[in-house]
Design a protein around this motif. Sequence first.
Motif, PDB file in Angstrom:
ATOM      1  N   ARG A 159      -0.187 -15.082 -81.799  1.00 26.00           N
ATOM      2  CA  ARG A 159      -0.251 -13.689 -82.257  1.00 26.00           C
ATOM      3  C   ARG A 159      -0.966 -12.823 -81.225  1.00 26.00           C
ATOM      4  O   ARG A 159      -0.484 -11.741 -80.852  1.00 26.00           O
ATOM      5  CB  ARG A 159      -0.981 -13.645 -83.604  1.00 26.00           C
TER       6      ARG A 159
ATOM      7  N   GLY B  64      10.858 -16.842 -90.861  1.00 24.22           N
ATOM      8  CA  GLY B  64       9.439 -17.016 -91.116  1.00 24.22           C
ATOM      9  C   GLY B  64       9.098 -18.022 -92.190  1.00 24.22           C
ATOM     10  O   GLY B  64       7.917 -18.258 -92.448  1.00 24.22           O
TER      11      GLY B  64
ATOM     12  N   SER C 155       9.670 -11.867 -88.235  1.00 24.03           N
ATOM     13  CA  SER C 155       8.905 -12.210 -89.432  1.00 24.03           C
ATOM     14  C   SER C 155       8.240 -10.952 -89.949  1.00 24.03           C
ATOM     15  O   SER C 155       7.274 -10.459 -89.360  1.00 24.03           O
ATOM     16  CB  SER C 155       7.860 -13.287 -89.108  1.00 24.03           C
ATOM     17  N   CYS C 156       8.785 -10.416 -91.016  1.00 25.90           N
ATOM     18  CA  CYS C 156       8.299  -9.142 -91.563  1.00 25.90           C
ATOM     19  C   CYS C 156       8.164  -9.222 -93.076  1.00 25.90           C
ATOM     20  O   CYS C 156       8.868  -9.983 -93.740  1.00 25.90           O
ATOM     21  CB  CYS C 156       9.267  -8.000 -91.238  1.00 25.90           C
TER      22      CYS C 156
ATOM     23  N   ILE D  29      -0.540 -12.534 -98.533  1.00 19.50           N
ATOM     24  CA  ILE D  29      -0.435 -12.507 -97.072  1.00 19.50           C
ATOM     25  C   ILE D  29      -1.809 -12.759 -96.455  1.00 19.50           C
ATOM     26  O   ILE D  29      -2.786 -12.088 -96.801  1.00 19.50           O
ATOM     27  CB  ILE D  29       0.130 -11.161 -96.591  1.00 19.50           C
TER      28      ILE D  29
ATOM     29  N   ARG E  71      -3.774 -15.703 -89.201  1.00 19.48           N
ATOM     30  CA  ARG E  71      -2.360 -15.836 -88.853  1.00 19.48           C
ATOM     31  C   ARG E  71      -2.218 -16.308 -87.413  1.00 19.48           C
ATOM     32  O   ARG E  71      -2.804 -15.744 -86.496  1.00 19.48           O
ATOM     33  CB  ARG E  71      -1.622 -14.502 -89.039  1.00 19.48           C
TER      34      ARG E  71
ATOM     35  N   LEU F   8       2.938 -10.656 -87.642  1.00 14.98           N
ATOM     36  CA  LEU F   8       3.631 -10.305 -88.883  1.00 14.98           C
ATOM     37  C   LEU F   8       3.859  -8.799 -88.902  1.00 14.98           C
ATOM     38  O   LEU F   8       2.924  -8.012 -88.731  1.00 14.98           O
ATOM     39  CB  LEU F   8       2.813 -10.722 -90.106  1.00 14.98           C
TER      40      LEU F   8
ATOM     41  N   PHE G  69      -1.059  -5.357 -90.889  1.00 15.73           N
ATOM     42  CA  PHE G  69       0.133  -5.851 -90.205  1.00 15.73           C
ATOM     43  C   PHE G  69      -0.012  -5.636 -88.700  1.00 15.73           C
ATOM     44  O   PHE G  69      -0.780  -4.786 -88.247  1.00 15.73           O
ATOM     45  CB  PHE G  69       1.377  -5.144 -90.727  1.00 15.73           C
TER      46      PHE G  69
END
Length: 371
Positions: free
Chosen positions: A4, A51, A70-71, A151, A157, A161, A217
């Motif tokens: 990420r 995802g 990936s949303c 989430i 993460r 995302l 996000f």
Amino acid sequence: MTLRENSLAILRYENYEKLPIVNFGYWGETLQKWVQEGHLTQDEIQNAGDGSENDRRIGRKLGFDFNWYSCFGGSCGIHPPFEQKVLEVREDGSKIMVDSNGVIVKVKDDIVSIPSEIDHMLKDRESWERDFKHRLQYSESRINLDALAKIPRPEERETPLGIHCGSLFGEIRNILGVEGTSYVYCDDEELYDEIIDTVGELCYKVVKRILESGVQFDFGHFWEDICFKNGPLVIPSVFAEKVGPHYKKITELLREHAIDIVSLDCDGQIDALIPIWLENGVNTMFPIEVGTWGASIAPWREKYGNAIRGVGGMNKTVFAQDYAAVDREVERLKPLVALGGYIPCMDHRIPPDAKWENVQYYCEQMRKAFQ
């Protein structure tokens, strides 16, 4: 750095440790072929959406770090959907039916491509008021709040995302058709504006509600598909005037929530629309269609500088060829990656002609070249 962190650093033109090796998912027929060849099991390809756990498992087997697409988002289209029903069965086995968007389409059970459009229920002010306007209004039911609450926080993460921001014109083109959209603009510009404003306001409210949850996000993302191989399916000046302000309103909202990377998915030759998107807060093109016109981040970077970023532009047709073709593609990508702000990715789903071993080899060679 995590995948990420590396991804976001690249798109912000910052220092990073390694280039992520990413994909954009697979055709269902591709996965079925790989099951038949013994590379995957039937269980592994079930519920393998972008995802998902199975999507990640398949990617790891091939050598990918993750699926870029990936949303999380809400429903910004027709809601409730129209009842799908068959209107006619023809001698060749094809069916004429109404789909969930109120479009009359021709489908055939053994053909998996996009159905042929025959007609559209939305034609004028009367049909808009009667059948469509109420289906494009905001409600809490458009968002899966339970899933939203689950989430993980950004620091938990491993991969980026996004928040899906809907479609400001592509959805309208879906509902009206290309010809229908053009006719409404010429015959009833007031209705044309109202449809655009209704969809734009719906997308804004869905995004706003999701962001108000407090979930953070990494990027925003729009879908459009409003171009073909020779250019836009909408007049750029009209698009700038009528749709541009809705992009700006949403991208400003995203930036209020510390989201500075905003991508957009539009197939086709998009060059005439790029400046409009850039002016209104969209700064990342995903995908970048190599296509018949040879799209590339390079000429865009030369024209727009570091204002533009990109994810895509990898020619997936080499997966149907041999290792030498894969090697040439990796070499072609090297100077593009060196420009910064760019992550190679297949432009679309990996198709059924892709050879499992070629995809694996691509991931291996990309890792050697960039990690």
